[in-house]
Design a protein around this motif. Structure first.
Motif, PDB file in Angstrom:
ATOM      1  N   ALA A  64       4.405   1.992  -1.707  1.00 28.31           N
ATOM      2  CA  ALA A  64       4.545   3.420  -1.973  1.00 28.31           C
ATOM      3  C   ALA A  64       5.628   4.073  -1.123  1.00 28.31           C
ATOM      4  O   ALA A  64       5.973   5.242  -1.345  1.00 28.31           O
ATOM      5  N   ALA A  65       6.173   3.340  -0.158  1.00 29.70           N
ATOM      6  CA  ALA A  65       7.195   3.894   0.737  1.00 29.70           C
ATOM      7  C   ALA A  65       8.577   3.787   0.101  1.00 29.70           C
ATOM      8  O   ALA A  65       8.901   2.761  -0.522  1.00 29.70           O
ATOM      9  N   PRO A  66       9.423   4.805   0.245  1.00 27.93           N
ATOM     10  CA  PRO A  66      10.764   4.775  -0.361  1.00 27.93           C
ATOM     11  C   PRO A  66      11.607   3.577   0.098  1.00 27.93           C
ATOM     12  O   PRO A  66      12.364   3.031  -0.692  1.00 27.93           O
ATOM     13  N   ASP A  67      11.446   3.169   1.375  1.00 28.14           N
ATOM     14  CA  ASP A  67      12.251   2.068   1.908  1.00 28.14           C
ATOM     15  C   ASP A  67      11.519   0.728   1.853  1.00 28.14           C
ATOM     16  O   ASP A  67      11.994  -0.255   2.422  1.00 28.14           O
ATOM     17  N   GLY A  68      10.378   0.692   1.162  1.00 27.84           N
ATOM     18  CA  GLY A  68       9.603  -0.535   1.150  1.00 27.84           C
ATOM     19  C   GLY A  68       9.676  -1.326  -0.138  1.00 27.84           C
ATOM     20  O   GLY A  68       8.960  -2.321  -0.301  1.00 27.84           O
ATOM     21  N   LYS A  69      10.539  -0.912  -1.035  1.00 32.48           N
ATOM     22  CA  LYS A  69      10.579  -1.550  -2.358  1.00 32.48           C
ATOM     23  C   LYS A  69      11.056  -3.001  -2.318  1.00 32.48           C
ATOM     24  O   LYS A  69      10.730  -3.790  -3.216  1.00 32.48           O
TER      25      LYS A  69
ATOM     26  N   LYS B 260      14.915 -10.107  -0.883  1.00 30.10           N
ATOM     27  CA  LYS B 260      13.664  -9.523  -0.389  1.00 30.10           C
ATOM     28  C   LYS B 260      13.483  -9.806   1.107  1.00 30.10           C
ATOM     29  O   LYS B 260      13.906 -10.845   1.614  1.00 30.10           O
ATOM     30  N   PHE B 261      12.859  -8.871   1.791  1.00 31.87           N
ATOM     31  CA  PHE B 261      12.409  -9.086   3.170  1.00 31.87           C
ATOM     32  C   PHE B 261      10.976  -9.579   3.066  1.00 31.87           C
ATOM     33  O   PHE B 261      10.096  -8.867   2.571  1.00 31.87           O
TER      34      PHE B 261
ATOM     35  N   ILE C 192       6.283  -4.095  10.086  1.00 32.25           N
ATOM     36  CA  ILE C 192       7.136  -4.791   9.106  1.00 32.25           C
ATOM     37  C   ILE C 192       8.399  -3.974   8.852  1.00 32.25           C
ATOM     38  O   ILE C 192       9.512  -4.510   8.853  1.00 32.25           O
ATOM     39  N   MET C 193       8.234  -2.682   8.646  1.00 37.71           N
ATOM     40  CA  MET C 193       9.372  -1.818   8.383  1.00 37.71           C
ATOM     41  C   MET C 193      10.331  -1.787   9.580  1.00 37.71           C
ATOM     42  O   MET C 193      11.557  -1.786   9.414  1.00 37.71           O
ATOM     43  N   ARG C 194       9.772  -1.788  10.776  1.00 36.59           N
ATOM     44  CA  ARG C 194      10.619  -1.766  11.974  1.00 36.59           C
ATOM     45  C   ARG C 194      11.483  -3.015  12.064  1.00 36.59           C
ATOM     46  O   ARG C 194      12.678  -2.942  12.352  1.00 36.59           O
ATOM     47  N   LEU C 195      10.885  -4.174  11.818  1.00 38.75           N
ATOM     48  CA  LEU C 195      11.661  -5.416  11.868  1.00 38.75           C
ATOM     49  C   LEU C 195      12.712  -5.459  10.771  1.00 38.75           C
ATOM     50  O   LEU C 195      13.808  -6.007  10.975  1.00 38.75           O
ATOM     51  N   LYS C 196      12.397  -4.925   9.627  1.00 41.17           N
ATOM     52  CA  LYS C 196      13.351  -4.920   8.516  1.00 41.17           C
ATOM     53  C   LYS C 196      14.581  -4.068   8.835  1.00 41.17           C
ATOM     54  O   LYS C 196      15.713  -4.431   8.460  1.00 41.17           O
TER      55      LYS C 196
END
Length: 408
Positions: free
Chosen positions: A251-256, A224-225, A364-368
């Motif tokens: 709810a985001a496809p890349d956020g699971k 997990k991130f 958060i998504m950008r850092l991931k």
């Protein structure tokens, strides 16, 4: 030199005032000074006395060479203005009485946020005919209004008069931000007696380390991130923003594979947990001891620092920012003002608008996903931490204390 210090927070409590006072006092002892701290039975933030302690009139112990006197106080959770004020006033009275039995003092220090500790310090300094130093960690009672805990009234007006009285009577003031110094000088306090010494980090404790394997397994965080908030869950922190971000990411496809972790306690924790019902990508953990907290810091891929959107909070510098730097954890910073300027200066994280859950989710998504940016921010954080080493800052404050203590 014998330094008498009044604070209602001290280890084993793990909040910012407790850590700052302990880490400074430890260095002053190492510099061959005598330090006596008058505090109360450890109970923050739950309002329950820690195991091994009792809320009695007098307890005494020695922690890393620091003499610690604990006095009785009325202990209450964050259950309203009246009970909190009773808590503060009871400590003010019993700590002042305890100071009568502390001999041969050279300088007396009282610290905020709530300044009834400073009231006790001022009274003790007058009785002992020794200089009084006010350590200013928060503009209180203005912060009460900023979080909506109490509307403007004669009570707050009276507290502000008391606040200004203490500033004027102090022989020296140590403020933790330049913004606080500007606030005081604009209200007529002599700038020459105000010294700015920021918060910092114990670089011997907060250092880069691999994720704690035992905690990864027990908390089901493998692969997990982890974006985490560690600290008080209070009205000032508006942590519902993190819950809303968890909904967006879930709810985001890349956020699971992203988890938001919140560790700590405070007046809003129960409400936050209730609001997060049904979300499987957010975890709430209770407060842990100072000795354990770095294990939990190690779990974080990025740390979220957040305060309510308010002009007052543009003047504060959250101390956990420096702990993140020491650990080499990129920071997602939802605080405007002076602390944002520090983060920008060192390029140790990403700024986002306070109370903007979409902006936080995007960061958060950008850092991931941006590995190069992540590595750059990590190294910048580690480099920046050296500028805020608590040992160096404690020595700066000691210079102010020694100069103040030598005054006739």
């Amino acid at each position: 030199m014998h330094i008498l210090f009044f604070t209602d927070n001290f280890p084993p409590e793990v909040n910012a005032p407790a850590s700052r006072t302990f880490e400074h006092a430890r260095e002053w002892v190492n510099a061959s000074h005598q330090v006596t701290v008058i505090t109360c039975a450890p109970n923050f933030p739950k309002g329950a006395v820690f195991a091994g302690y009792k809320n009695k009139l007098w307890q005494s112990e020695v922690i890393d060479g620091i003499r610690v006197i604990r006095v009785w106080s009325y202990i209450a959770r964050n259950e309203g203005f009246a009970k909190r004020i009773l808590d503060y006033i009871s400590y003010m009275v019993t700590s002042f009485l305890a100071s009568l039995f502390v001999r041969k003092v050279d300088v007396v220090i009282g610290t905020s946020p709530q300044f009834f500790a400073a009231c006790a310090a001022w009274a003790a300094s007058g009785l002992k005919r020794r200089p009084f130093l006010f350590e200013l960690r928060d503009i209180w009672p203005e912060s009460i209004k900023a979080v909506g805990a109490m509307e403007s009234s004669w009570k707050l007006d009276w507290l502000e008069k008391l606040e200004l009285f203490l500033y004027r009577r102090a022989d020296a003031i140590v403020a933790v931000t330049n913004s606080f110094k500007r606030n005081l000088t604009e209200r007529g306090i002599d700038a020459a007696k105000i010294h700015v010494i920021t918060n910092g980090v114990d670089c011997t404790r907060y250092t880069p380390q691999p994720k704690d394997a035992e905690l990864i397994e027990s908390l089901d965080l493998e692969g997990k991130f982890v974006a985490g908030y560690i600290g008080t869950h209070g009205m000032a922190h508006a942590l519902e923003t993190l819950i809303d971000s968890a909904r967006i990411l879930g709810a985001a496809p890349d956020g699971k594979d992203i988890v938001i972790l919140l560790l700590g306690d405070g007046a809003c924790r129960k409400e936050l947990i209730a609001n997060a019902q049904g979300l499987d990508n957010i975890k709430f953990l209770p407060s842990v001891s100072k000795d354990e907290v770095t294990r939990y810091w190690s779990l974080l891929d990025t740390s979220v620092i957040h305060l309510r959107k308010s002009d007052l909070f543009k003047t504060v510098i959250p101390s956990k920012m420096f702990e993140c730097m020491g650990m080499g954890i990129p920071i997602l910073h939802g605080v405007e003002g002076e602390s944002a300027e520090i983060l920008n200066k060192h390029e140790a994280g990403i700024l986002f608008e306070p109370e903007n859950s979409q902006a936080l989710a995007d960061a958060i998504m950008r850092l991931k996903t941006d590995k190069a940016l992540y590595a750059e921010l990590t190294q910048n954080a580690l480099d920046a931490a050296q500028n805020y080493d608590r040992v160096h800052l404690a020595r700066q404050m000691l210079n102010v204390i020694e100069a103040t203590g030598k005054r006739p």
